[in-house]
Design a protein around this motif. Structure first.
Motif, PDB file in Angstrom:
ATOM      1  N   GLU A 613       0.843  -1.198   0.000  1.00 23.92           N
ATOM      2  CA  GLU A 613       0.000   0.000   0.000  1.00 23.92           C
ATOM      3  C   GLU A 613       0.876   1.245   0.000  1.00 23.92           C
ATOM      4  OE1 GLU A 613      -2.636  -0.266   3.330  1.00 23.92           O
ATOM      5  OE2 GLU A 613      -3.749  -1.938   2.454  1.00 23.92           O
ATOM      6  N   PRO A 614       0.436   2.287  -0.730  1.00 25.75           N
ATOM      7  CA  PRO A 614       1.199   3.530  -0.663  1.00 25.75           C
ATOM      8  C   PRO A 614       1.038   4.171   0.721  1.00 25.75           C
ATOM      9  CG  PRO A 614      -0.756   3.793  -2.037  1.00 25.75           C
ATOM     10  CD  PRO A 614      -0.708   2.356  -1.639  1.00 25.75           C
ATOM     11  N   GLY A 618       2.063   9.319  -0.340  1.00 24.64           N
ATOM     12  CA  GLY A 618       2.194   8.901  -1.739  1.00 24.64           C
ATOM     13  C   GLY A 618       3.629   8.768  -2.212  1.00 24.64           C
ATOM     14  N   VAL A 621       6.170   2.956  -0.083  1.00 23.97           N
ATOM     15  CA  VAL A 621       5.290   1.789  -0.141  1.00 23.97           C
ATOM     16  C   VAL A 621       5.457   0.984   1.145  1.00 23.97           C
ATOM     17  CG1 VAL A 621       4.783  -0.334  -1.383  1.00 23.97           C
ATOM     18  CG2 VAL A 621       5.540   1.687  -2.645  1.00 23.97           C
TER      19      VAL A 621
END
Lengths: 659, 659
Positions: A613-614, A618, A621
Motif C-alpha cells: 500500500e502507498p 504517496g 510503499v
C-alpha cells in the motif's frame, strides 16, 4: 521409451473393454454415457444455472439472433428470392442452429410453449431456405451460388454440422422430423458432392465430423459414419494448401499438416482441434480405429501436460485463437475461448467412455466448472469470449459478439449437463460428476433408480441411494477425483504446494467404511445391491495452494488457490478495487466462509496475506498484513470491471507504481 | 458565446488573407507551402532518416509488395485474364500506389536507377490491369466485375485516390505521363459514373477528395475540383445508411452523420477523418468555401483541445481505430495509428496555409516528431501500426502488416518532408519547421537563396542566412513555437508543471537583438534584405515537465517530460528492464546528455527520481533514489521488447506486485 509405454497402456485398455451391442457395429467403448434426458437434475449448484439458461440465456440468444442481428433475416431473404443482401458474417447460420440445439436441450427439462413455438417458427424459415438439391447456406445463396463449395475456409460444412446437431437434438426432444429431414437432405447433398465423388475437401473449421456421428447414431445409416471418417481422412494430404493454409499461414493452424492419425502435438486453433478430436473419438468408438486412439492419447497428453491452464482453458493466444509453444501460458493475455473449454468437455467425455479412465473426467470437470462456466455471467445474459486468468481491470462481459459462437455453445452445454454425470455398461454403473440428480438404470432387466444428493462443489459429502426393484448384482464405479488425491491435474504441469496428505477420500456403505477396489481412477464396489443401499463419499475440501512447473514462466513465484474442483481468484470487487497488490507469503493462512457474489451463494476463501500500500504521502510503499477474499473463478466479472488474478505472487520480483 | 468568438476570429482571418493568383480560381490561402522538390535538406536529424527511407524502407515496401504478398501479383493476374484468384484484402492495391508515391518523392532527392526501374515496371503492370472504360481495381476485376461500385465500404474510391496521388507524384518527379494517364482515365470514369449522373456514393474511406485536389492543381481541370467537392457533399444525407453504417454501426464512425459543413465534433475512424478534412481544406482553399472552414475550425479544436495525445497521436481506441469520448486518452491501449498522425500533418499544414496561424504547425510538429516518426524504426524497416504511450513490455515493431497502410504512409511523409518547412506569398517568407536546408525564393523578380542551419531538435539555435541577388524588401516570418512559450499545445489540454518562464525565445539580426512584430504566432521582420543577412533564433531547450488537464484520468498524478518539440519516454532498455517502477517527486532534478539509441545520436534526459524495488527477501518494497534515463519517444522499441512509459507517476496511488 515413451511410445512403448503408451502402446502397452493402450493394449491393456483394449483388453479391459466391454463390447456394447446397442449398435450394429463393434463398439470399443468401456461404457456409455447416460443421456441427459434420462437424468433429472436437482442440484443446488447447477439447477439454478440451468434455469437461467432456459430463461435469460435463451432469451438473449433469441433477441440477438432474430432482432439485433440479421441471422434469421438471412433465412427469410433466401426464401423471398428478392436478391436482398446478406447480413453479417458467412458463418452466422451456425449461431441459429446452436441456439436451436440449446433450446432443444432446455425444452427437455424446461417445457416452455413460447420457446417451442419460436423454435418451430425458425425451423420453418430454415426449411424454406433449403435449395431443392439439399444445399442450405444463406451466405452463398444470397451472395452468389456459383461460388458455393469453392472456399474451404468459409464454414459451409461447419454450418452444416451445427444444423445436424440441432436437428438431432430437436428430434430427440420433440419427435418432430422437419429439421431432421432438412439436415438429412443437406448431409446427403454433402455426401454425394464430396465422398461419393471423392472430391477433396478439407473442412476449414472441423465440426461436421462429430455432427455426422450424431446423425449416424440416430439413423443407423452407415453413410454418415463413412462421411465423418472421410472428412477426417481428408486432412494432412495437402488438399488444403492454398485454400485453408498457404506459405504464410501454417497448416498446423488448421490441423492439416499431417493426417489426423499421425498427429502428435496439439497445434493451431483450439476449438477446431477440440471438435476434430471429438469427432475422431466418435469415429474410433464406432470403428475401433486404433490409429485415431493412438494419436489422440499422445495429443491429449500434449494438451494436458504442457498446454492447459489451471482453469482447464486452452489456447494461449488470441492471434491464432489457439496454441503456441509448450508451457507458454500467459495469464492476462490468455485466450482460453469459452468454446474451447466446451470442446474440452466434449472430447474428454469421449476419451473417458472409450478408455474407462477417470483422468479424462478430472480434466472435463476442471474445464466445466472453471474455464467453460466462466463464459456465462451469473445473470445468464452476459458472456465472455476469452477467459483470461488475470485482468488489469479493463475486461468485461459482453451482451453478444460479432462472431457469436460462445453464447449458444455454453448454453447448449449447460442445458445438456445431464449427459456428463453417469455412465453404464452391462457390468455396472459409473458416477463421473457429483451433481445432485435422479436417474434409473436397468441392470439386466431390473430397473435401478439411483438418487445422488450433494452440496458439491461447496461441500465434499455425496450420498448415493440405490433402490432396485429387487436385489441385483453389479459394480458401482465412483470417480475418485485426482484433485482429492494430491494430483490437481493429470501429468505434473500443476502440483499442490503443500503436498502433505490432506484428509483422504472416505467411502461408506450404509454408514460403515467399505473396502473397494481402485480401478482406472474409480472406487469400484461390486456387490448385490438392494433397495435403500446408501453409499456416502466424503471428499476432502481443504483450501490448497497450487504451483506450476518451472517451465511455465508466467506462474513462477506465484500460487493459485483451489478448493475441490474450483479454481479461485482475487477480484477487486471484494478487495477495495485491487487484485494486483497482494503477496502470499509462506506463512499465509486460509479459511472458508459462506459468501454471496450478487445472488450466487458461494464458498469464498479468506486469506491472511501481505498487501502493498502507498503511504499517505504517496511517496513510499508499505507492506501491511491484510485479510483478502478470493472467490470462485467462474464468478468473477459479474460486478462491473475490476482487476483480477488467479495466480498470486509469493515473492516480490518487481514493483509497478500505477494508478 | 463561443460561436460568436470563433466567427469573429474567422472574419479577421479572412480579412488578413492575401489572394494568390497562381491558379485560375480565387485562393484564400495566407501563403503557399514551398514544395519539397524546391528544398534541399541537409539536416543532421532528418537527412539520415530520409536516406533510410530511400534505402531500407523502400526496400521493405518493395519486397513486401512484390514478393512476400500478392499485391503486385494481383495486377499481373488481371492482365493475364486466366481467372486466377485475388490474393489479400480488397484494399491492397492502395499499398502499391502509396509505395510508388513514396518512391517518387524519394527519387527526387535520391536518384536511384534500380528504384526508378522498379517503379516503371510496376506502372506497366498497373496500366495493363486497367479496363477499357478506365476502371482499375484488382479485387473486383478478379472476384467479379458485376459487383463493382456496389459496396461503398470496399475502398474502390480510396484505392483510386492513392493511384492519383502516386501518379501526380511520379509525374512531378520524372515527367513521365503513363501512370498519370491511367489515373486521369480512372478519375474520369469515376466522375462520369457518379458526379455527372449524380448517383449517390459515400466514400467508405475518405482519401479521393484530397487526391483529386492534387490532380486538379496539376491539370487545372475544373472537373476534379468539382468531383472532390461532390464527394464531400455526399456525406451526411443518409446515402451511406445500410451501406457504410446501419442501425448497429454509428454513422459518426464514418463521418456520415451530418454534412461535412455541419460537423462540429471529431468522431469515428481517425484516419478517415484526417483525410476528409485535408480534402475539405484543399477544396476550401480553391473555392473559398466558408462552410468548410467554419466546420474545420470547430472540429480542429475538438481534436486538439480534448482528444489529442501529448505525442500528437489521435484515436484512443483500436475498436473503431478512432475517437471515443472527450478526454478519454488511455496510454497503454492508445491506438494512435501512424497513419492518423500522418493525417494530422496533412490537415494541419492546410489549416496553417489557409489561416497563417502558427498554432497549426505547433500541432503538425508535435505529430511529426513524435506520433508519426514513432511509426518508423531507426533501422527504417520495422513499423508500428499503433503508437501507444505506455507498454508493459509485450509490444514490438513488425516487418509488415496484413493491412499495410502505415509503412508506405510514413515513408511518403518522410520522403516529402521538404513540403513542410517553408511557405511563401507575395508578402514574404515563412519558416515553419526548423530543419537545416537550402531553398531559393523569388521575391518580386529577385531570387532569394535562403540557408537554414541548425542542430534542432537537439539544440535550439537556428541560423537563417539570406543571400538575395540584390537588396529586396519582404517580411520574414519565423514560427515561434508554442512549446517555447509555455504553451505545450494549443488549448489547455496540457500545461507545463513549472510555469516559471524559462529562457525566452531570442531573435538576432546580424548578431544583434532585433525588434520584431508578433503576428499569428510568427516573429515578423520586415525590412529590405541584403546578401549575407543572418537571422539567428535561439529557442529555450529546458527539460519541461508536462501535466494534463484533470479530465484526462489516465494522466492524473503523472508528469511527462518534454524538451523542445520532443516528448520523452522511459524505456526498460535504458533502465535495467523496468519503466513502471519510478516515481517523479516534486524535488526531482533533470539533466541532459548526449546518448546513443543504437546508431541514433540523441539527447537523453537523466532524471534523479525515486524507484520502487523489492527487498532482497522479496517480502517488502523499498523506495530508493535512482538516476533514470529518458529517451525521445520516437526512438523507443528499437532494442527489442521492453516496458515503456511516457507519463510517469508523481505520486503513488496504487502498487502492483508483478514479475
Amino acid at each position: 521409451m515413451k511410445t512403448t509405454r503408451r502402446k502397452l497402456t493402450y493394449t491393456l485398455a483394449l483388453l479391459g473393454t466391454t463390447v456394447v451391442s446397442t449398435h450394429a457395429q463393434l463398439l470399443v467403448q468401456r461404457f456409455e454415457p447416460v443421456g441427459f434426458s434420462q437424468v433429472t437434475i436437482t442440484d443446488h449448484f447447477w439447477k439454478p444455472k440451468m434455469d437461467k439458461v432456459a430463461t435469460a440465456t435463451l432469451r438473449a440468444c433469441i433477441v440477438q439472433t432474430e432482432e439485433k442481428t440479421g441471422r434469421i433475416r438471412n433465412f427469410e431473404k433466401v426464401a423471398r428470392h428478392k436478391n436482398e443482401k446478406h447480413e453479417g458474417i458467412y458463418y452466422d447460420d451456425s449461431d441459429v442452429y446452436k441456439a436451436i440445439e440449446a433450446m432443444a436441450y432446455s425444452l427437455k427439462n424446461h417445457p416452455d410453449a413460447a420457446i417451442q413455438q419460436k423454435t418451430d417458427e425458425w425451423i420453418d424459415k430454415i426449411a424454406a431456405a433449403q435449395l431443392p438439391d439439399g444445399y442450405l447456406n444463406t451466405y452463398y445463396t444470397l451472395t452468389g451460388l456459383d461460388k458455393r463449395w469453392t472456399d474451404m475456409e468459409r464454414h459451409e460444412d461447419y454450418c452444416a454440422g451445427h444444423l445436424i446437431e440441432a436437428a438431432v437434438a430437436y428430434y430427440n426432444t420433440t419427435g418432430k422430423r422437419k429439421l431432421l429431414d432438412v439436415a438429412i437432405r443437406f448431409a446427403d447433398h454433402i455426401d454425394s458432392t464430396f465422398r461419393v465423388k471423392n472430391r477433396p475437401w478439407v473442412s476449414g473449421h472441423q465440426e461436421i465430423e462429430l455432427a455426422l456421428m450424431r446423425l449416424y447414431h440416430l439413423t443407423n445409416q452407415d453413410r454418415y459414419l463413412k462421411l465423418a471418417d472421410w472428412f477426417l481422412a481428408q486432412r494432412g494430404h495437402g488438399y488444403g494448401k492454398g485454400k485453408i493454409w498457404d506459405e504464410w499461414k501454417n497448416p498446423k493452424y488448421c490441423q492439416d499438416d499431417v493426417p489426423v492419425k499421425d498427429q502428435k502435438e496439439i497445434t493451431g486453433h483450439a476449438v477446431r482441434a477440440m471438435y476434430q478430436y471429438t469427432g475422431a473419438a466418435d469415429v474410433a468408438a464406432a470403428t475401433n480405429d486404433q490409429g485415431y486412439m493412438n494419436a489422440m492419447r499422445t495429443v491429449w497428453e500434449d494438451v494436458v501436460f504442457r498446454n492447459m491452464y489451471l482453469t482447464g482453458g486452452i489456447g494461449s493466444s488470441g492471434h491464432n485463437e489457439g496454441f503456441t509453444e509448450d508451457y507458454d501460458l500467459p495469464n492476462e493475455s490468455a485466450y482460453c475461448e469459452t468454446c474451447a473449454s466446451v470442446g474440452m468437455v466434449f472430447w474428454n467425455q469421449r476419451m473417458n467412455t472409450l478408455t474407462g479412465e477417470s483422468k479424462y473426467i478430472d480434466v472435463l470437470e476442471r474445464s466445466l466448472y472453471n474455464g467453460a462456466l466462466d463464459g456465462l455471467s451469473l445473470s445468464g445474459d452476459r458472456f465472455f469470449y476469452g477467459n483470461p486468468l488475470s485482468s488489469a481491470g479493463n475486461y468485461g462481459r459482453s451482451e453478444w459478439f460479432g462472431t457469436a459462437c460462445c453464447p449458444s455453445n455454453i448454453a447448449r452445454l449447460v442445458a445438456s449437463l445431464g449427459d456428463y454425470i453417469y455412465g453404464r455398461s452391462e457390468e455396472g454403473i459409473w458416477v463421473n460428476l457429483f451433481v445432485a440428480s435422479n436417474t434409473t438404470f436397468t441392470m439386466g432387466k431390473t430397473p435401478v433408480p439411483v438418487q445422488m444428493e450433494t452440496n458439491y462443489p461447496w461441500e465434499g459429502a455425496v450420498k448415493i441411494t440405490t433402490n432396485p426393484a429387487k436385489p441385483v448384482e453389479y459394480a458401482l464405479h465412483i470417480r475418485m477425483p485426482g484433485w482429492a488425491q494430491n494430483v490437481p491435474a493429470p501429468g505434473n504441469l500443476y502440483r499442490y504446494v503443500d503436498s502433505r496428505s490432506a484428509a483422504k477420500i472416505e467411502v461408506l456403505l450404509n454408514g460403515k467404511p467399505v473396502t473397494y477396489q481402485e480401478e482406472k481412477g474409480y472406487a469400484v464396489i461390486h456387490r448385490k445391491w438392494k433397495k435403500g443401499d446408501v453409499v456416502e463419499v466424503r471428499l476432502p475440501m481443504d483450501v490448497r495452494q497450487v504451483a506450476s512447473r518451472k517451465e511455465v514462466k508466467a506462474d513462477q513465484d506465484r500460487v493459485a488457490l483451489q478448493r475441490g474442483p474450483l479454481v479461485y481468484c482475487v477480484e477487486g470487487a471484494d478487495n477495495e478495487g485491487k487484485a494486483w497488490n497482494m503477496l502470499v507469503p509462506d506463512n499465509a493462512t486460509f479459511a472458508t466462509q459462506s459468501y454471496q457474489v450478487l445472488d450466487e451463494p458461494v464458498v469464498s476463501i479468506k486469506a491472511n496475506v501481505s498487501v502493498a500500500e502507498p503511504a499517505p504521502d504517496g511517496l513510499t510503499v508499505q507492506m501491511k498484513p491484510r485479510t483478502i477474499v478470493a472467490i470462485p473463478y467462474y464468478a468473477w466479472a459479474n460486478r462491473g470491471k475490476s482487476p483480477m488474478q488467479v495466480w498470486l505472487p509469493s515473492r516480490i520480483k518487481e514493483v509497478k507504481i500505477t494508478e
